[in-house]
Design a protein around this motif. Structure first.
Motif, PDB file in Angstrom:
ATOM      1  N   PHE A   6       0.842  -1.192   0.000  1.00 29.19           N
ATOM      2  CA  PHE A   6       0.000   0.000   0.000  1.00 29.19           C
ATOM      3  C   PHE A   6       0.877   1.241   0.000  1.00 29.19           C
ATOM      4  O   PHE A   6       1.992   1.220   0.521  1.00 29.19           O
ATOM      5  N   SER A   9      -2.082   6.076   1.624  1.00 26.75           N
ATOM      6  CA  SER A   9      -3.425   5.636   2.018  1.00 26.75           C
ATOM      7  C   SER A   9      -4.304   6.786   2.491  1.00 26.75           C
ATOM      8  O   SER A   9      -5.519   6.717   2.339  1.00 26.75           O
ATOM      9  N   SER A  12      -7.436   5.715   4.285  1.00 27.60           N
ATOM     10  CA  SER A  12      -8.293   4.710   3.629  1.00 27.60           C
ATOM     11  C   SER A  12      -8.176   3.339   4.291  1.00 27.60           C
ATOM     12  O   SER A  12      -7.895   2.326   3.635  1.00 27.60           O
ATOM     13  N   MET A  16      -8.019  -0.694   2.769  1.00 24.82           N
ATOM     14  CA  MET A  16      -6.893  -1.570   3.078  1.00 24.82           C
ATOM     15  C   MET A  16      -7.367  -2.848   3.760  1.00 24.82           C
ATOM     16  O   MET A  16      -6.910  -3.946   3.417  1.00 24.82           O
ATOM     17  N   HIS A  30       3.721  -0.847   3.771  1.00 28.11           N
ATOM     18  CA  HIS A  30       3.162   0.482   3.505  1.00 28.11           C
ATOM     19  C   HIS A  30       4.305   1.425   3.181  1.00 28.11           C
ATOM     20  O   HIS A  30       5.275   1.507   3.927  1.00 28.11           O
ATOM     21  N   ASP A  37      -1.818   4.331   9.197  1.00 27.32           N
ATOM     22  CA  ASP A  37      -3.093   3.669   8.899  1.00 27.32           C
ATOM     23  C   ASP A  37      -2.990   2.156   9.080  1.00 27.32           C
ATOM     24  O   ASP A  37      -3.943   1.520   9.516  1.00 27.32           O
ATOM     25  N   VAL A 128      -3.879   3.722  -2.614  1.00 26.79           N
ATOM     26  CA  VAL A 128      -5.078   2.972  -2.243  1.00 26.79           C
ATOM     27  C   VAL A 128      -6.245   3.915  -1.962  1.00 26.79           C
ATOM     28  O   VAL A 128      -7.399   3.521  -2.012  1.00 26.79           O
ATOM     29  N   SER A 129      -5.946   5.193  -1.726  1.00 25.02           N
ATOM     30  CA  SER A 129      -6.991   6.176  -1.411  1.00 25.02           C
ATOM     31  C   SER A 129      -7.608   6.811  -2.650  1.00 25.02           C
ATOM     32  O   SER A 129      -8.654   7.449  -2.561  1.00 25.02           O
ATOM     33  N   TYR A 138      -3.275  -0.976  -5.384  1.00 33.52           N
ATOM     34  CA  TYR A 138      -2.362  -1.601  -4.432  1.00 33.52           C
ATOM     35  C   TYR A 138      -1.529  -2.611  -5.211  1.00 33.52           C
ATOM     36  O   TYR A 138      -1.853  -2.966  -6.346  1.00 33.52           O
TER      37      TYR A 138
END
Length: 164
Positions: A6, A9, A12, A16, A30, A37, A128-129, A138
């Motif tokens: 990820f 994010s 988000s 996830m 990440h 997150d 991912v957001s 992702y």
């Protein structure tokens, strides 16, 4: 071994968690910008190893880059802002090669990318957001003797759950 990657994010956590429930990975990586997150959702995935690097928008004690192992494969994780990846990836690629990495993971641009430079696999999982791009992406790294990488879209999982 399966790893989910990820980046960016920006809160988000629902997306996830959806991806992690779907894939049940061994590892979740990440690449920064709201890296915290993953610590928020990690309790729901006790069998998954979590690792993160700090992005240009992060605070905290996560490292700016991390050399980690996925099974026998050495991976360099960085957000990328310190290497100027919005202009060129070359500095990040050289760093990965100098450190003996087989995979370079970076973020910062919000644009998904999967390329190969000799023996080096280069992946940017995007965001991912969906921030700035509208594309909720992702990465997946699968290691079963050989290494397979892909960029996936969160909306494919949501559509599959809806039967679309």
């Amino acid at each position: 071994m399966k790893a989910i990657v990820f980046a960016d994010s920006h809160g988000s956590t629902e997306e996830m968690a959806l991806v992690l429930r779907r894939h049940q990975p061994d590892v979740c990586l990440h690449l920064g910008n709201d890296a915290a997150d993953i610590w928020e959702i990690r309790g729901a995935f006790p069998k998954t190893r979590f690792e993160a690097v700090r992005g240009n928008g992060d605070r905290g004690n996560a490292p700016e880059e991390l050399l980690t192992m996925l099974g026998p494969v050495r991976v360099l994780m960085t957000h990328g802002h310190k290497y100027g990846v919005k202009q060129t990836r070359l500095r990040a690629e050289y760093a990965a090669k100098e450190k003996g990495a087989a995979i370079l993971l970076f973020a910062h641009t919000h644009k998904p990318l999967l390329e190969y430079s000799g023996d080096l696999t280069i992946m940017n999982a995007g965001t991912v957001s969906g921030v700035y791009t509208g594309i909720f992406t992702y990465g997946i790294i699968s290691i079963n003797g050989d290494v397979k990488c892909s960029i996936e879209n969160v909306l494919d999982i949501k559509n599959a759950e809806k039967g679309i």
